[in-house]
Design an enzyme around this catalytic site. Structure first.
Site, PDB file in Angstrom:
ATOM      1  N   THR A 147       1.065  -0.966   0.045  1.00  0.00           N
ATOM      2  CA  THR A 147       0.195   0.564  -0.043  1.00  0.00           C
ATOM      3  C   THR A 147       0.894   1.415   0.246  1.00  0.00           C
ATOM      4  O   THR A 147       2.348   1.267   0.218  1.00  0.00           O
ATOM      5  CB  THR A 147      -0.404   0.399   1.162  1.00  0.00           C
ATOM      6  N   GLU A 359      -6.084  -5.482   7.431  1.00  0.00           N
ATOM      7  CA  GLU A 359      -6.601  -5.912   5.751  1.00  0.00           C
ATOM      8  C   GLU A 359      -8.059  -4.574   5.735  1.00  0.00           C
ATOM      9  O   GLU A 359      -9.136  -4.729   5.229  1.00  0.00           O
ATOM     10  CB  GLU A 359      -6.596  -7.157   5.161  1.00  0.00           C
TER      11      GLU A 359
END
Lengths: 615, 615
Positions: A147, A359
């Protein structure tokens, strides 16, 4: 010392009251006597190497380390555990320990938890043959970035670019903006760093090309199953997460159960009669409900492992027919590990909390499960794991469930209640979403409007999964399992089920009440059964936590010591704090604090205030 | 930089959407415009003195401090805030800040929060006249010890002895055992120390003798009201705690609300459309429900303060008639401050969690409230604060509440629902306890058996208190209050009430369902009203958190900055970590970690493993 003190005696007595042998239970948890022995031996070796095996010593990380020193200590612990795993060819189970928190958030853990599984998943046979032996033996260390600073779940928003340079046969990796920084941040005491790529070149052939390919001429091809295959691989990481979460909750519970067994408390009205706090209903009920949850989580992890092994066999034979269920299972597992997190001890196990957001926010996962369910309800046939939903007519308003009394201890009865609720909630939210769509909203908007109900429905489905997998695991116990073990596990499953439905402190209790099938009178009957189970399980609390096989060093807690001698250790550790060690040498004064702040403060000129009182 | 970046623009737009002026709301919270100005000025002075006023700098405590350095930093902060308070004769409001966490857990805070109130409460006029000016100006620093290592709420178990020596007119204070050690332990980074008394002599006249006396001849006399008078005094400390808890929750919410306003998120299904996460239903609903709770807590604190002021006036005139209610009020307040703690953000505000156990586990407090209620139900007349309970016939099973739709926004309707539930739960648990007594249990045993139901009943009574006090505070707003402010506060109260009853995520929802008065159909109607309130309040989220007047330094959060520029600050602070600063100088390598652990690991002799892969 001649006589054991009060706390040691209380702990001995509590341990003596168990209805089963905690060694037998440990064998169920870890799979076999051999596995338990290997587990204990590995811990002993590692603790000796780390120098944490002497319980009278304050754990080094609790002393006077700054951030750099904590990081170095984490590297030391990671190196020792990794090398031990290589040299003794053993499972790196210890990552699920407090010490492991450091280990799995530093390079030694990362290479094991993320890098190796991803190479195995996405690498070609050639790449795997080359990199995996190097990574597993520790000749190379891998990292993992995914990310960006401003982008998480929305992959389409990723700003980092990989441009193919045909001439040199390389990719050029580049971070064009501040928001495209890869930034790792979470655990304190680890190296919170970041990666900004400035036209970094890597050979084209370093791209993992099992499921997608970039050819020499730059053309891109990918397997139509790519996304699902990648997801399937993540299953192993998720099984690991559920295990870590389960065992970290177990660690916290071991500490609290032991302390509650020797800590006495009374009130002015108890007239000279103090009792161990585990006997107070709230503590008694809270601890055993959470112990039950922890066992359920560990059983669910065993299920997930079985599932993953089966999947690997199928896929090796080129059979991808299990793929449609993989998304769901992976998500339910994430929901599952988050599920135990919210159950009451987040402040004790901060790292579980961090795990809960690995997550994305956990509720988001429940929402995803529910969204999958909405699609499932519209599919023909409904997905296998949702088949139970069609057994119930959710439009029907019941006269009330006919079950009562002892029957509520039955696992079949509990499963029916859980399934019925999940089916009803799924249908209700499905109707709500369709109604919003009819009034002109998009599906996405409609799902957001009913987001809370979606989450509750998703959670209900996850709870069906956890309950049924736990029951399935009980059915698979070897024939040689002692009856005492079977009995206590059966009770834990019943307790989990009943407290989820009817405990006064259960967060989603009212979601069992919507259709008249259950009423608050049923709740009252269930509460009697809960009381029965709590009484039956109380003598087993210590043995249930002993079975997890945490060593004192592993728990690293003054109040969680196995022998119950909490106050001796508490005071001994406090005395070892550098502040107290130094003060002891300086007439019991913390000199720096006194000289720099307290003395000047007390001697400050206050003549302008005109104080008449005398010192 | 020429153009404000995306996040700064998002924050500006969000702030522009508010329906009211956050300055006006701040005046309601702090009491007047003058109070807001003094509050802001004090913060500015203190932040300048601390050197934390430059937001681009990593806060010192987040850097590389070890435990000793953290303690010294806490002393420095405590000294600066205390001296500022003395020099500017201002309220020490800043104790409710992150920095204040250090301050109130070190000597500078302790003297203010515990020592001074206790001298005022238990000292004779002479003792007060002498010690208070010295303590308030900082000429002396007081401490406070109460519990022992092995003894908390059970005062009868205390082992420390105070023996009167008639000859020298002194008390001899002594700790005979390890378990009688006074040990202060809680906040990390403060001086976790302990006190063991070895025949310490103090003059008899140093005993605080307002409510009890030891005469020259050793004879002991005490006021019959002593216990209640002492309890009354604790009310001020508890009002302070509820304030701290309310504002610390507010700090956490300010951070999360600001971050949620500029953090965008999407999923693969949102096709190129990311939105700020505050727009996702779960975040939207969770944040606003908690903001409402924080406002309710702050309003309840204002009530508590009024109550305490009234009490002091009465007592000064020798009128102790308010005493019977004091126990209850004090306990409800403790229940109240714990109440907000469990509401969802404990991991963000660790110190609130610590506060939650200051007076024993929070659930224990709810239990105490409920036990008081049981006594109250058996008393004639019932205590004033329980009078509402006799308005409802709890044995009656209803056909259903006639209220619907918009009416659920009405505060009177909500109060009735809350009171009816509390009355029913109190009666139910009372009947359960009496039934257990009839079967031969003692009252104490019976209360423990039904401990969970007692807690839920206690909590229900506390929620009546919080809701009604909040509504009372709204009624007392000055006539000049802008309508926009009144509207938003009215909505917050309704939101608090309705989410407590009917939110899918409300923990005690099912306790509103027991007697058929409310049904899940009412819940569905209420959820529509909740949706309406959430939509109406969404544009006000930033203004509601701005009104709490936290400066950036006060929040000490990279992601909570007022201007929304979170990613710039996040990266800037990360770069300032000493590990990264050093690495920057050494070719971007953390040298110590590399040399001591990573390099030897990668170069380890692995010839025994026979690895064929090539590097």
């Amino acid at each position: 010392m001649a006589q054991p003190n009060t706390q040691i005696r209380m702990m001995e007595q509590a341990r003596g009251r168990a209805s089963f042998d905690s060694n037998n239970m440990a064998e169920i948890i870890y799979g076999s006597k051999g596995a338990v022995d290997r587990h204990n031996a590995a811990f002993q070796r590692i603790e000796r190497a780390l120098g944490t095996d002497d319980n009278s010593k304050l754990p080094p990380t609790y002393g006077d380390m700054n951030r750099q020193e904590l990081l170095l200590e984490g590297l030391r612990a990671g190196k020792i555990t990794f090398e031990d795993g290589v040299d003794h060819n053993c499972d790196r189970f210890h990552y699920a320990s407090h010490l492991g928190v450091m280990a799995n958030s530093n390079p030694f853990g990362l290479t094991h938890v993320l890098f190796i599984p991803f190479v195995k998943l996405q690498g070609t046979d050639e790449q795997i043959a080359n990199w995996i032996p190097l990574a597993e033996s520790g000749k190379i260390i891998g990292s993992y970035t995914q990310t960006e600073l401003a982008h998480g779940s929305f992959v389409g928003g990723i700003e980092t670019t990989a441009t193919f340079d045909k001439e040199t046969d390389e990719f050029i990796i580049h971070s064009p903006t501040l928001t495209s920084t890869n930034l790792k941040m979470s655990y304190n005491g680890t190296d919170n760093g970041y990666a900004i790529f400035n036209h970094v070149r890597i050979p084209r052939t370093n791209l993992f090309m099992r499921h997608c390919k970039v050819a020499r001429d730059g053309s891109y091809t990918s397997s139509p199953l790519r996304q699902k295959l990648v997801f399937g691989g993540m299953l192993s990481g998720r099984a690991l997460m559920i295990r870590c979460a389960g065992f970290q909750l177990a660690q916290a519970l071991t500490i609290v159960t032991r302390y509650s067994t020797v800590r006495q408390q009374g009130s002015s009205s108890s007239v000279g009669h103090e009792k161990a706090i585990i006997n107070y209903k709230h503590q008694h009920s809270g601890l055993l409900s959470l112990i039950a949850k922890s066992y359920m989580t560990i059983l669910a992890w065993k299920s997930a492992n079985n599932f993953y092994s089966k999947l690997k066999v199928h896929q090796k034979n080129g059979d991808h027919s299990m793929l449609p269920y993989i998304h769901m299972e992976a998500r339910k597992m994430c929901g599952g590990h988050g599920y135990i997190v919210i159950s009451g001890l987040p402040d004790i196990v901060n790292s579980v909390t961090a795990m809960c957001t690995f997550e994305g926010e956990n509720y988001v996962m429940w929402g995803q499960v529910a969204r999958y369910m909405l699609k499932g309800l519209e599919a023909l046939p409904v997905p296998k794991d949702m088949a139970y939903m069609s057994c119930y007519d959710c439009s029907y308003r019941h006269q009330g469930c006919g079950t009562n009394g002892e029957q509520f201890l039955d696992h079949g009865v509990l499963i029916e209640i859980f399934q019925r609720r999940a089916a009803r909630l799924a249908n209700e939210v499905h109707n709500l979403v369709k109604a919003s769509e009819s009034s002109g909203k998009s599906r996405l908007e409609a799902e957001n409007i009913h987001g809370l109900q979606l989450m509750v429905a998703g959670r209900a489905h996850i709870e069906v999964f956890i309950l049924s997998e736990s029951i399935a695991q009980l059915a698979m116990l070897p024939a040689s399992t002692p009856v005492s073990i079977k009995t206590v596990l059966h009770r834990l499953v019943s307790l989990f089920g009943l407290t989820t439905i009817a405990s006064s402190l259960s967060p989603f209790s009212s979601s069992f009440l919507g259709d008249g099938y259950l009423t608050t009178s049923h709740f009252n009957e269930m509460r009697d059964r809960i009381d029965f189970l709590l009484e039956a399980l109380l003598p087993d609390a210590i043995a249930l936590t002993d079975a997890w096989c945490f060593s004192d060093a592993n728990l690293a807690s003054a109040i969680g010591c196995a022998d119950g001698d909490v106050y001796t250790r508490l005071l001994s550790w406090t005395r070892q704090l550098s502040i107290n060690v130094e003060a002891e040498k300086n007439g019991r004064v913390f000199k720096k604090g006194w000289e720099e702040y307290m003395k000047p403060f007390l001697n400050r000129d206050l003549s302008h205030l005109d104080i008449k009182a005398k010192l």
